[in-house]
Design an enzyme around this catalytic site. Structure first.
Site, short mmCIF file in Angstrom:
data_model
loop_
_atom_site.label_atom_id
_atom_site.label_comp_id
_atom_site.label_asym_id
_atom_site.label_seq_id
_atom_site.Cartn_x
_atom_site.Cartn_y
_atom_site.Cartn_z
N VAL A 112 0.81 -1.23 0.00
CA VAL A 112 0.00 0.00 0.00
C VAL A 112 0.84 1.27 0.00
O VAL A 112 0.30 2.36 0.20
CB VAL A 112 -0.99 0.03 1.19
CG1 VAL A 112 -2.03 -1.06 1.04
CG2 VAL A 112 -0.26 -0.10 2.52
N LYS A 113 2.12 1.16 -0.24
CA LYS A 113 2.94 2.37 -0.22
C LYS A 113 2.96 3.08 -1.59
O LYS A 113 2.45 2.53 -2.58
CB LYS A 113 4.36 2.01 0.22
CG LYS A 113 4.44 1.51 1.68
CD LYS A 113 3.87 2.50 2.68
CE LYS A 113 4.39 2.35 4.10
NZ LYS A 113 3.86 1.22 4.87
N THR A 114 3.54 4.27 -1.60
CA THR A 114 3.48 5.14 -2.79
C THR A 114 3.97 4.42 -4.04
O THR A 114 3.39 4.54 -5.11
CB THR A 114 4.32 6.41 -2.56
OG1 THR A 114 3.91 6.99 -1.33
CG2 THR A 114 4.16 7.41 -3.69
#
Ligand code: PLP
Length: 405
Positions: free
Chosen positions: A185-187
């Site tokens: 779910v990170k950038t």
């Protein structure tokens, strides 16, 4: 916010490169891999993209933190000052090396409160670990000055703020070391993965060995490597690195979409005078993965959250005050010594303090704070609709409150 929203042919192509040889390991198999070195290539891209001398990929952001902490020489009994608002991984990494997490208050930037940091320094303090939460930066200059004055290490947990900058420099590259997470779910994502960023050759060499059982990577093959120190296996696989390579190529696009969507949503919420916004130490450097806003008090905020839930528009909006993973209020497992194995007396004593001394300053901020995750896929119309629905809820709650007074 997350790079997984924009998977495409680029990721498939990178994975195909790896599967065409079948060499999933980042080290060795030189002949069979036919020139594919995805992890090495991604490390090179990270140094170029973010402007640091060295990058070491790891299996996760948590193992990147653990690696950086060990490579910086922080260990048994050393105190690491960190914020009470962060993801649980920050204290997990500190505890995993035998060090002591000293949690302190945050301020309206949702990052370390420098006065609280100063008050927490003892003879055992070795490191200050700001966490650049929710896409934006801590007060790095002030924290750096504190580190210099007290001869402390500055380790940036930039896992959640890939692409954010502070006075023109990427967060994660300013302290003695910094870390990124590439979890799902990170950038930008590798599926799972992380990185240690540093400008110190020594920290880099130690990180390189630490993540691969202490291998010095100087032998003719893996079996001929020496192990100058003890390490572990925190390696990333070539498949994960391959996905990261496709994603890092899209980062600038992600950031510009986030900034555009963030600006539009902010302009809508700004129309309500009771709504205020998070303090950002360098507005131009905000990666805009979240829009974080405040309401006048905790009661109103709880009512707005409840009403958003009833109207089914809470998804993507985070009331961290009530969240199990990001704020000390709900970390009962930590406060109640919830470990599977024995921990040092020093750690247990430190953790006991957290159930006795509440974090009033942080509670007063977190209790009235909501973060809205910025999606890459939103259309302009969807943003307008979302903003207007939120506004309607806020107005309704404010009217009810004032009507009942
Ligand atoms: C995601 C995150 C981590 C840990 O990363 P993982 O890759 O999930 O292990 C650490 N710190 C912060 C602030 C994070 O948001």
């Amino acid at each position: 916010m997350p790079g997984y929203e924009f998977f495409g042919d680029e990721e498939k192509k990178e994975i195909d490169d790896v599967m065409n040889t079948g060499i999933l390991m980042r080290y060795g198999f030189d002949a069979q891999r036919k020139g594919n070195w995805k992890a090495k290539e991604l490390e090179q891209k990270i140094t170029e993209t973010f402007g640091c001398k060295y990058a070491q990929l790891t299996s996760s952001g948590t193992s990147a933190l653990t690696t950086a902490i060990a490579a910086l020489g922080i260990g048994h009994g050393d105190e690491v000052i960190m914020p009470a608002f962060t993801f649980v991984a920050s204290f997990e990494a500190v505890i995993s090396v035998g060090a002591i997490p000293v949690l302190v208050d945050i301020d309206e930037s949702l990052t370390l409160n420098p006065d609280a940091v100063k008050a927490a320094i003892t003879s055992k303090t070795k490191c200050i670990m700001p966490v650049h939460m929710c896409g934006s930066m801590a007060d790095i200059d002030t924290l750096k000055n504190i580190c210099e004055e007290h001869n402390l290490i500055l380790l940036e947990d930039a896992c959640q703020s890939i692409g954010a900058t502070y006075k023109g420099k990427h967060v994660g590259t300013i302290g003695d070391a910094g870390t990124f997470s590439f979890d799902f779910v990170k950038t930008i994502t590798c599926g799972e993965g992380g990185a240690v960023l540093t400008n110190s050759e020594s920290v880099y060499i130690k990180s390189d060995g630490y993540t691969d059982h202490g291998h010095d990577h100087k032998g003719a093959d893996r079996g001929a490597d020496l192990h100058p120190f003890v390490g572990y296996n925190y390696r990333i696989s070539e498949l994960h690195a391959a996905i990261g390579l496709a994603q890092i190529g899209k980062l600038n696009n992600f950031l510009s979409i986030q900034r555009k969507n963030h600006a539009l949503l902010k302009s809508i919420l700004t129309t309500i005078p009771e709504v205020t916004f998070r303090k950002i130490h360098d507005e131009d450097g905000d990666s805009c993965t979240f829009l974080t806003w405040f309401l006048p008090d905790a009661d109103i905020t709880a009512d707005v959250v409840a009403e958003m839930r009833i109207q089914n528009i809470l998804a993507g909006n985070f009331y961290w005050f009530d969240n199990n993973w990001h704020y000390i209020r709900k970390w009962d497992h930590l406060k109640n010594n919830g470990f599977l194995n024995n921990q040092s007396e020093q750690l247990q004593q430190q953790l006991k303090k957290y159930s006795i001394d509440p974090f009033h300053l942080s509670d007063a901020i977190m209790g009235r704070c909501i973060s809205t995750a910025i999606s890459l896929t939103w259309t302009q119309d969807q943003i307008m609709e979302k903003g207007e629905k939120i506004i309607r809820v806020i107005k309704k709650v404010l009217e009810d409150k004032y009507a009942s007074v």
